[in-house]
Scaffold this active site. Sequence first.
Site, PDB file in Angstrom:
ATOM      1  CE1 TYR A 102      -3.206  -3.041   0.642  1.00 17.71           C
ATOM      2  CE2 TYR A 102      -4.572  -1.074   0.621  1.00 17.71           C
ATOM      3  CZ  TYR A 102      -4.448  -2.443   0.521  1.00 17.71           C
ATOM      4  OH  TYR A 102      -5.570  -3.211   0.297  1.00 17.71           O
ATOM      5  CE  LYS A 131       2.238 -18.355  -2.150  1.00 15.70           C
ATOM      6  NZ  LYS A 131       1.590 -19.687  -2.069  1.00 15.70           N
ATOM      7  CG  ASP A 184      -1.374 -20.941  -0.478  1.00 13.93           C
ATOM      8  OD1 ASP A 184      -0.930 -20.926   0.684  1.00 13.93           O
ATOM      9  OD2 ASP A 184      -0.736 -21.452  -1.432  1.00 13.93           O
ATOM     10  CG  ASP A 205      -8.235  -5.364   1.092  1.00 12.74           C
ATOM     11  OD1 ASP A 205      -9.242  -4.910   1.668  1.00 12.74           O
ATOM     12  OD2 ASP A 205      -8.112  -5.391  -0.147  1.00 12.74           O
ATOM     13  CG  ASP A 212     -13.837  -7.892   1.452  1.00 11.93           C
ATOM     14  OD1 ASP A 212     -13.619  -7.108   2.399  1.00 11.93           O
ATOM     15  OD2 ASP A 212     -14.308  -7.503   0.358  1.00 11.93           O
TER      16      ASP A 212
HETATM   17  C1  IPM Z   1     -10.650  -1.688   2.816  1.00  7.34           C
HETATM   18  C2  IPM Z   1     -10.668  -1.212   1.388  1.00  7.34           C
HETATM   19  C3  IPM Z   1      -9.464  -0.311   1.108  1.00  7.34           C
HETATM   20  C4  IPM Z   1      -8.206  -1.143   1.271  1.00  7.34           C
HETATM   21  C5  IPM Z   1      -9.478   0.386  -0.278  1.00  7.34           C
HETATM   22  C6  IPM Z   1     -10.736   1.152  -0.511  1.00  7.34           C
HETATM   23  C7  IPM Z   1      -8.291   1.302  -0.430  1.00  7.34           C
HETATM   24  O1  IPM Z   1     -10.735  -2.297   0.515  1.00  7.34           O
HETATM   25  O2  IPM Z   1     -10.640  -0.843   3.730  1.00  7.34           O
HETATM   26  O3  IPM Z   1     -10.710  -2.896   3.055  1.00  7.34           O
HETATM   27  O4  IPM Z   1      -7.768  -1.804   0.313  1.00  7.34           O
HETATM   28  O5  IPM Z   1      -7.662  -1.132   2.365  1.00  7.34           O
HETATM   29 MN    MN Z   2     -11.125  -4.185   1.517  1.00  8.26          MN
END
Ligand code: IPM
Ligand code: MN
Length: 351
Positions: free
Chosen positions: A136, A187, A220, A244, A248
């Site tokens: 990042y 990784k 993985d 990140d 999710d």
């Molecule tokens: C998150 C989002 C952000 C990230 C994006 C919007 C920059 O996906 O907060 O999870 O990748 O950190």
């Molecule tokens: Mn995200």
Amino acid sequence: MKRIAVIPGDGIGPEVIAEAVETLKLAQRLYHLDLDFTWFDWGADKYLASGTTLPEGALSMLSADFDAILTGAFGDPRVPDNRHAADILLGMRMGLDLYINLRPVKLLNRKLTPLRERDLSDINFVVFRENTEGMYVFMGGNFKKGTPDEIAIQEEINTRKGVERIITAAFEYAREHGRRRVTMSDKSNVLTYGHDLWQRTFKEAAARYSDIEANHLYVDVLAMWMVLDPGRFDVIVTNNLFGDIVTDLGAGLQGGLGLAASGNINPGKVSLFEPVHGSAPQFAGKNVANPIAAVLTASMMLEYLGLNEPARAIESAVERCVEEGLTTSDIGGALGTKEAGDAIRRQLHAG
Ligand code: IPM
Ligand code: MN
Ligand code: NAD
């Protein structure tokens, strides 16, 4: 007094943050809290109108004048390169040195998870995502851009200091919260320089926290075990990009992004709380987005501010709404964003 900067942002951000703030205001009355809210209009509209992303002096103002920041999400189809979101959101994460991205993966109700036959205790862990470096850092560049010979380089940065502090934070959290195990995920079988630094740093930290079980999984296979046997996880620590992605996935285990909360934390300093989800532009202005992620984020913020009782009361009001099906359609209810927020506040009021 606790001073809170509210930055609703783009898309569904303003709708879900409105519900979070209304809920905080009710908690304020019920629990006699002294909260002070200041609103900021940073986001895509402001950027498109004026070219301003994160205003000049914003970071020092936030550090000096606020205890916490509550944001919705940033991202708008009219800004295809996501420039404003990078400046504002990543600007605050990096600029305020919020090195811990704390993302709990906690199942609120058995009916929410897509996994079969799971108890609440099977999906209850926290992810410590490194939040200030990794992929990042926007270091890299193009050579011969736009030609058939184009080269694109994107660097990943891992510093000893950065890796050390997130791993230490994960072990400290485990100790303080009675968690038995810290799992580091990388990784390092392929990224033999950057992630070897994670390996060495993790082993050293594990030796200092001999009361906590330390183990390692490549990312993985971590993804596989998160689905097959999430109960094996207590605390996961990983880098920025993997964190990140796996959060999710974690949101999926909880029943979707409409439920997942997060904090961007530098202990003792102004910290930033936001739902894990983005701006879901296709839902914007339609009163359909689930406000639970934002409301639970507000609860996390109260906990960070030391206000544990109202934090827990909000969480439990959300749990009761989920139990009774008083929710938005993404998790099977029939309510709009506003009405789902009202339902949470009725439960909070009922105590
Ligand atoms: C998150 C989002 C952000 C990230 C994006 C919007 C920059 O996906 O907060 O999870 O990748 O950190
Ligand atoms: Mn995200
Ligand atoms: P997203 O999280 O906005 O939405 C993905 C899907 O998750 C949606 O289509 C929807 O099905 C579901 N979802 C998300 N939030 C929900 C809610 N509150 N209620 C019900 N369902 C919900 O991710 P995306 O579509 O990949 O990204 C949209 C924009 O948001 C992009 O510009 C992206 O960069 C940005 N983004 C911002 C943040 C942030 O500011 N923290 C986080 C992630 C994505």
